[in-house]
Design a protein around this motif. Structure first.
Motif, PDB file in Angstrom:
ATOM      1  N   GLY A   1      -3.918  -6.349 -11.062  1.00  0.00           N
ATOM      2  CA  GLY A   1      -4.553  -5.084 -11.386  1.00  0.00           C
ATOM      3  C   GLY A   1      -4.462  -4.818 -12.871  1.00  0.00           C
ATOM      4  O   GLY A   1      -4.185  -5.722 -13.662  1.00  0.00           O
TER       5      GLY A   1
ATOM      6  N   ARG B   1       0.847  -1.194   0.000  1.00  0.00           N
ATOM      7  CA  ARG B   1       0.000   0.000   0.000  1.00  0.00           C
ATOM      8  C   ARG B   1       0.876   1.235   0.000  1.00  0.00           C
ATOM      9  O   ARG B   1       1.900   1.280   0.693  1.00  0.00           O
ATOM     10  CB  ARG B   1      -0.908   0.000   1.219  1.00  0.00           C
ATOM     11  CG  ARG B   1      -1.974  -1.062   1.165  1.00  0.00           C
ATOM     12  CD  ARG B   1      -2.900  -0.951   2.331  1.00  0.00           C
ATOM     13  NE  ARG B   1      -3.641   0.311   2.320  1.00  0.00           N
ATOM     14  CZ  ARG B   1      -4.470   0.678   3.278  1.00  0.00           C
ATOM     15  NH1 ARG B   1      -4.645  -0.074   4.335  1.00  0.00           N
ATOM     16  NH2 ARG B   1      -5.119   1.822   3.212  1.00  0.00           N
TER      17      ARG B   1
ATOM     18  N   ARG C   1      -3.490   0.083 -11.312  1.00  0.00           N
ATOM     19  CA  ARG C   1      -4.705   0.295 -10.505  1.00  0.00           C
ATOM     20  C   ARG C   1      -5.235  -1.067 -10.095  1.00  0.00           C
ATOM     21  O   ARG C   1      -5.421  -1.954 -10.923  1.00  0.00           O
ATOM     22  CB  ARG C   1      -5.749   1.048 -11.333  1.00  0.00           C
ATOM     23  CG  ARG C   1      -7.060   1.310 -10.585  1.00  0.00           C
ATOM     24  CD  ARG C   1      -8.027   2.082 -11.453  1.00  0.00           C
ATOM     25  NE  ARG C   1      -7.581   3.455 -11.637  1.00  0.00           N
ATOM     26  CZ  ARG C   1      -7.880   4.450 -10.812  1.00  0.00           C
ATOM     27  NH1 ARG C   1      -8.606   4.242  -9.731  1.00  0.00           N
ATOM     28  NH2 ARG C   1      -7.447   5.680 -11.063  1.00  0.00           N
ATOM     29  N   THR C   2      -5.469  -1.217  -8.796  1.00  0.00           N
ATOM     30  CA  THR C   2      -6.012  -2.474  -8.283  1.00  0.00           C
ATOM     31  C   THR C   2      -7.455  -2.253  -7.854  1.00  0.00           C
ATOM     32  O   THR C   2      -7.865  -1.119  -7.579  1.00  0.00           O
ATOM     33  CB  THR C   2      -5.198  -2.979  -7.075  1.00  0.00           C
ATOM     34  OG1 THR C   2      -5.245  -1.977  -6.034  1.00  0.00           O
ATOM     35  CG2 THR C   2      -3.749  -3.217  -7.450  1.00  0.00           C
ATOM     36  N   ARG C   3      -8.182  -3.350  -7.765  1.00  0.00           N
ATOM     37  CA  ARG C   3      -9.603  -3.232  -7.447  1.00  0.00           C
ATOM     38  C   ARG C   3      -9.773  -2.707  -6.028  1.00  0.00           C
ATOM     39  O   ARG C   3     -10.596  -1.843  -5.758  1.00  0.00           O
ATOM     40  CB  ARG C   3     -10.279  -4.589  -7.598  1.00  0.00           C
ATOM     41  CG  ARG C   3     -11.754  -4.585  -7.198  1.00  0.00           C
ATOM     42  CD  ARG C   3     -12.407  -5.903  -7.522  1.00  0.00           C
ATOM     43  NE  ARG C   3     -12.416  -6.125  -8.967  1.00  0.00           N
ATOM     44  CZ  ARG C   3     -13.105  -7.093  -9.555  1.00  0.00           C
ATOM     45  NH1 ARG C   3     -13.799  -7.929  -8.834  1.00  0.00           N
ATOM     46  NH2 ARG C   3     -13.077  -7.247 -10.854  1.00  0.00           N
ATOM     47  N   ARG C   4      -8.963  -3.231  -5.099  1.00  0.00           N
ATOM     48  CA  ARG C   4      -9.179  -2.894  -3.698  1.00  0.00           C
ATOM     49  C   ARG C   4      -8.503  -1.575  -3.312  1.00  0.00           C
ATOM     50  O   ARG C   4      -9.050  -0.779  -2.563  1.00  0.00           O
ATOM     51  CB  ARG C   4      -8.642  -4.012  -2.810  1.00  0.00           C
ATOM     52  CG  ARG C   4      -8.978  -3.788  -1.348  1.00  0.00           C
ATOM     53  CD  ARG C   4      -8.683  -5.001  -0.507  1.00  0.00           C
ATOM     54  NE  ARG C   4      -9.012  -4.714   0.891  1.00  0.00           N
ATOM     55  CZ  ARG C   4      -8.670  -5.460   1.911  1.00  0.00           C
ATOM     56  NH1 ARG C   4      -7.982  -6.564   1.714  1.00  0.00           N
ATOM     57  NH2 ARG C   4      -9.013  -5.123   3.143  1.00  0.00           N
ATOM     58  N   TRP C   5      -7.301  -1.338  -3.818  1.00  0.00           N
ATOM     59  CA  TRP C   5      -6.534  -0.187  -3.362  1.00  0.00           C
ATOM     60  C   TRP C   5      -6.455   0.945  -4.365  1.00  0.00           C
ATOM     61  O   TRP C   5      -5.852   1.996  -4.076  1.00  0.00           O
ATOM     62  CB  TRP C   5      -5.108  -0.628  -2.990  1.00  0.00           C
ATOM     63  CG  TRP C   5      -5.034  -1.831  -2.096  1.00  0.00           C
ATOM     64  CD1 TRP C   5      -4.582  -3.061  -2.427  1.00  0.00           C
ATOM     65  CD2 TRP C   5      -5.452  -1.911  -0.727  1.00  0.00           C
ATOM     66  NE1 TRP C   5      -4.678  -3.915  -1.345  1.00  0.00           N
ATOM     67  CE2 TRP C   5      -5.210  -3.227  -0.288  1.00  0.00           C
ATOM     68  CE3 TRP C   5      -5.992  -1.010   0.178  1.00  0.00           C
ATOM     69  CZ2 TRP C   5      -5.500  -3.669   0.991  1.00  0.00           C
ATOM     70  CZ3 TRP C   5      -6.269  -1.437   1.459  1.00  0.00           C
ATOM     71  CH2 TRP C   5      -6.024  -2.739   1.849  1.00  0.00           C
ATOM     72  N   GLY C   6      -7.034   0.778  -5.506  1.00  0.00           N
ATOM     73  CA  GLY C   6      -6.939   1.819  -6.524  1.00  0.00           C
ATOM     74  C   GLY C   6      -5.491   1.991  -6.963  1.00  0.00           C
ATOM     75  O   GLY C   6      -4.764   1.020  -7.152  1.00  0.00           O
ATOM     76  N   THR C   7      -5.060   3.246  -7.099  1.00  0.00           N
ATOM     77  CA  THR C   7      -3.671   3.508  -7.492  1.00  0.00           C
ATOM     78  C   THR C   7      -2.770   3.703  -6.279  1.00  0.00           C
ATOM     79  O   THR C   7      -1.590   4.005  -6.422  1.00  0.00           O
ATOM     80  CB  THR C   7      -3.583   4.756  -8.384  1.00  0.00           C
ATOM     81  OG1 THR C   7      -4.220   5.847  -7.703  1.00  0.00           O
ATOM     82  CG2 THR C   7      -4.271   4.536  -9.720  1.00  0.00           C
ATOM     83  N   ARG C   8      -3.347   3.523  -5.083  1.00  0.00           N
ATOM     84  CA  ARG C   8      -2.539   3.679  -3.866  1.00  0.00           C
ATOM     85  C   ARG C   8      -1.791   2.391  -3.578  1.00  0.00           C
ATOM     86  O   ARG C   8      -1.961   1.747  -2.539  1.00  0.00           O
ATOM     87  CB  ARG C   8      -3.428   4.062  -2.690  1.00  0.00           C
ATOM     88  CG  ARG C   8      -3.950   5.484  -2.804  1.00  0.00           C
ATOM     89  CD  ARG C   8      -4.770   5.871  -1.605  1.00  0.00           C
ATOM     90  NE  ARG C   8      -5.084   7.293  -1.671  1.00  0.00           N
ATOM     91  CZ  ARG C   8      -5.856   7.912  -0.810  1.00  0.00           C
ATOM     92  NH1 ARG C   8      -6.387   7.243   0.183  1.00  0.00           N
ATOM     93  NH2 ARG C   8      -6.089   9.199  -0.930  1.00  0.00           N
TER      94      ARG C   8
ATOM     95  N   ASP D   1      -4.117   2.017 -15.881  1.00  0.00           N
ATOM     96  CA  ASP D   1      -5.157   2.968 -16.262  1.00  0.00           C
ATOM     97  C   ASP D   1      -4.680   3.808 -17.446  1.00  0.00           C
ATOM     98  O   ASP D   1      -3.598   3.581 -17.998  1.00  0.00           O
ATOM     99  CB  ASP D   1      -5.572   3.823 -15.057  1.00  0.00           C
ATOM    100  CG  ASP D   1      -4.452   4.715 -14.539  1.00  0.00           C
ATOM    101  OD1 ASP D   1      -4.614   5.295 -13.457  1.00  0.00           O
ATOM    102  OD2 ASP D   1      -3.403   4.836 -15.222  1.00  0.00           O
TER     103      ASP D   1
END
Lengths: 446, 198
Positions: free
Chosen positions: B160, B99, B169-176, B163
């Motif tokens: 992921g 993360r 980009r991951t489903r759970r954490w987005g780009t974070r 984008d």
């Protein structure tokens, strides 16, 4: 950000709580809450007389010396996480992190106009890096070693010849940081799974402490290591209280925290205060750790005064001497941590129980302690015997035996152990090791 | 903040605004790079392969164990790819994502680089564990495998997608999320995907 040297004088003149003593004034007596009281003169501990250094020098006998210097673990996970049992230190990241000296203090100091704001910032930094606990204690000679000691590491600084009093004046704050051990894997006490819970938390904690140490230096302030006793600092900083098992019982995580060596600093901060939430009252009745300790190292009786400090005092030597006899099967016992009623998952019911204890008036505490202890014995048992499976390990398999209990594993496992399921009767408390530890006579609670 | 099964993001704006030191913590490079833990971990000489091979399980089981260990020591997600077209001694790559509140590539401060330090730490532990099992593994891959390549491996492993700006980009954490480096190994594993390697 401004780079003006900060001015401690303004803080001292304000007399703000947690501010360092003014020049020429005596350092206030330490406040460590109810669980530990300073009742007499305290002689600073020579860290070279601590168990690990004494063992390194061979002063504790051949078995322990070989355990420390010549034991390579048969378990790959232990070899990458436990100090002194690696085959190659290059595979043990903590070996390098703990021994790193980092860089120099930044000559450009960051202005700290508000120590309270900087304290909030440092705590936020620690939590951002992954710490579960962060607190600040005021430096006091009682907490400091007469020398330097970093377990499994090394340190040096320009102030090693300073007395503990001079050191406490020069660096008025101790930052305590800890990472809670994973609860589920900790249930496998006396097993490699429990060892992983212990050692991996220590590794993460060491990395966080090194990061904060480097950050404080980058802010332009000193960050000394190896100067203070971690447990004393934790108690003075309000992390928890000292339990019967000789460990810091934290309010949120019980005994499942490390008390690794704090960072001593002159960064302007505001110290926290000791906390009181019923550990002394609970420990006076409970004795679960004393009953279940395999070496009978935990006292059943009351607190004693040792080196001017009134506290529960364990027999460290009998605890320590178990290690060579069990190192083939596991490294760290952890039974006293696991059985402690305060060591639970951080759930709402635990918070409710601790809050109940904390808010009950001290003279009525036993009315809360006894029902909570009864509940603990009947829900979790007098000694946890939960079968734990993790990463291919299984506490249901007796040490010394091999078996693969992983569902779906079709590997041949050349030693023929595939498919040999073991009875569940000896989970978590191993019959062979009961024979080994029966030599330490158990007394029934008086 | 957890409310039972829900993980609720707590507003951080107010806390950030009241912390006058946070911006420097994230964005100001350390005056002395030796004060950075990333420098320490990158400088570690990797250890040797344990001389006795462990009695390992099937590739499917070992893959799950490597992923579980990665998650246990701090990864947010772990994936495995087979490196196609490369007759190498190390045909698999293990990719750990951590993360990342801040992207270490654009935030050079101690705090900005925290995800990089954690990623290096996770991958070092995974590589060390595999070496102690008696197999070859290295996490010192940042020179020949830049972060962008590792992100492509992460996509190949199903962790992921990229984008429109080319960020993972991951489903759970987005780009974070941040992919520090890949662990290359010859431990028999069951890959989640394949990645062409020159």
């Amino acid at each position: 950000m401004s780079t003006v040297v900060s001015d401690h004088t303004s803080v001292a003149e304000n007399g703000a709580p947690g501010s360092p003593p003014r020049a020429g004034q005596p350092i206030p007596p330490p406040d460590m809450g109810r669980s530990v009281r300073v009742v007499g003169p305290v002689t600073p501990v020579d860290p070279q007389q601590l168990p690990h250094p004494r063992n390194e020098r061979g002063e504790l006998g051949k078995a322990l010396y070989k355990y420390w210097h010549n034991t390579v673990s048969t378990d790959p996970l232990t070899r990458i996480s436990a100090p002194n049992h690696y085959a190659d230190p290059g595979n043990c990241v903590n070996f390098s992190v703990q021994r790193s000296r980092l860089g120099n203090v930044n000559p450009e100091r960051t202005l700290v106009a508000d120590p309270a704001a900087m304290t909030r910032h440092i705590k936020r930094v620690a939590r951002y890096l992954g710490a579960d606990i962060v607190a600040v204690a005021p430096s006091n000679p009682v907490y400091l070693y007469d020398g330097r000691y970093v377990q499994d590491g090394q340190t040096d600084d320009a102030f090693e010849q300073d007395s503990t009093t001079a050191l406490a004046r020069r660096f008025p704050y101790l930052i305590f940081v800890s990472v809670a051990w994973d609860y589920k894997t900790l249930q496998a006490h006396r097993h490699h799974i429990g060892d992983a819970s212990y050692h991996f938390a220590a590794m993460k904690n060491a990395r966080i402490l090194k990061t904060i140490e480097g950050y404080i230096k980058d802010l332009g302030y000193s960050a000394l290591r190896g100067t203070a006793n971690g447990q004393a600092t934790a108690i003075a900083a309000g992390v928890g209280e000292l339990g019967r098992n000789g460990l810091v019982i934290s309010e949120k995580f019980g005994a499942r925290i490390h008390a690794q060596d704090p960072i001593m600093t002159d960064l302007p901060l505001v110290a926290d205060k000791p906390v009181e939430f019923g550990v002394t009252d609970f420990c006076s009745t409970c004795r679960k750790c004393a009953v279940t300790c395999p070496t009978n190292s935990i006292p059943f009786g009351d607190k004693v005064v040792h080196n001017g400090i009134e506290k529960y005092k364990i027999n460290w030597e009998t605890c320590y001497r178990l290690r060579p006899f069990v190192v083939e099967h596991w490294d760290s016992c952890l039974t006293c941590v696991t059985v402690c009623p305060f060591t639970k998952e951080n759930r709402w019911w635990r918070t409710l129980a601790v809050t109940t204890l904390r808010t009950t008036p001290i003279r009525l505490r036993q009315l809360a302690v006894r029902p909570l202890l009864w509940l603990d014995n009947h829900v979790w048992g007098e000694i946890p015997r939960k079968r734990v499976r993790w990463l291919g390990y299984d506490t249901g398999i007796k040490p010394g035996e091999k078996a693969c209990t992983i569902s779906g594993c079709a590997a041949s496992h050349d030693d023929g152990s595939k498919g040999s399921f073991v009875p569940l009767g000896d989970i978590g408390y191993y019959a062979p090791l009961k024979e080994n530890t029966n030599r330490f006579v158990k007394r029934t609670p008086g | 903040m957890r409310l039972g099964p829900l993980n609720v993001s707590w507003p951080r704006t107010a806390a950030r605004e009241s912390d006058p030191y946070w911006d420097d913590f994230i964005n100001r490079p350390a005056a002395d790079p030796a004060n950075m833990v990333t420098t320490v971990i990158r400088g570690i000489q990797e250890g040797s392969v344990f001389q006795t091979r462990a009695d390992i399980h099937t590739p499917e089981v070992m893959s799950e164990q490597i992923k579980d260990l990665g998650l246990y020591v701090g990864a947010a997600a772990v994936g495995i790819v087979a490196l196609d077209g490369h007759a190498s001694e190390q045909p698999f790559a293990v990719i750990s994502l951590v993360r990342a509140e801040y992207d270490p590539r654009v935030h050079p401060g101690v705090g900005g680089k925290a995800a990089e330090a954690e990623g290096l730490y996770v991958s070092f532990i995974l590589a060390s564990y595999i070496r102690e099992l008696g197999f070859h593994a290295t996490s010192r891959t940042w020179e020949e495998t830049p972060t962008s390549d590792v992100e492509h491996m992460a996509v190949a492993a199903g962790l992921g997608a990229l984008d429109s700006a080319g960020r993972l980009r991951t489903r759970r954490w987005g780009t974070r999320i941040y992919a520090t480096n890949a662990v290359l190994t010859d431990l028999p594993l069951k890959p989640d995907g394949s990645y062409p390697r020159e």
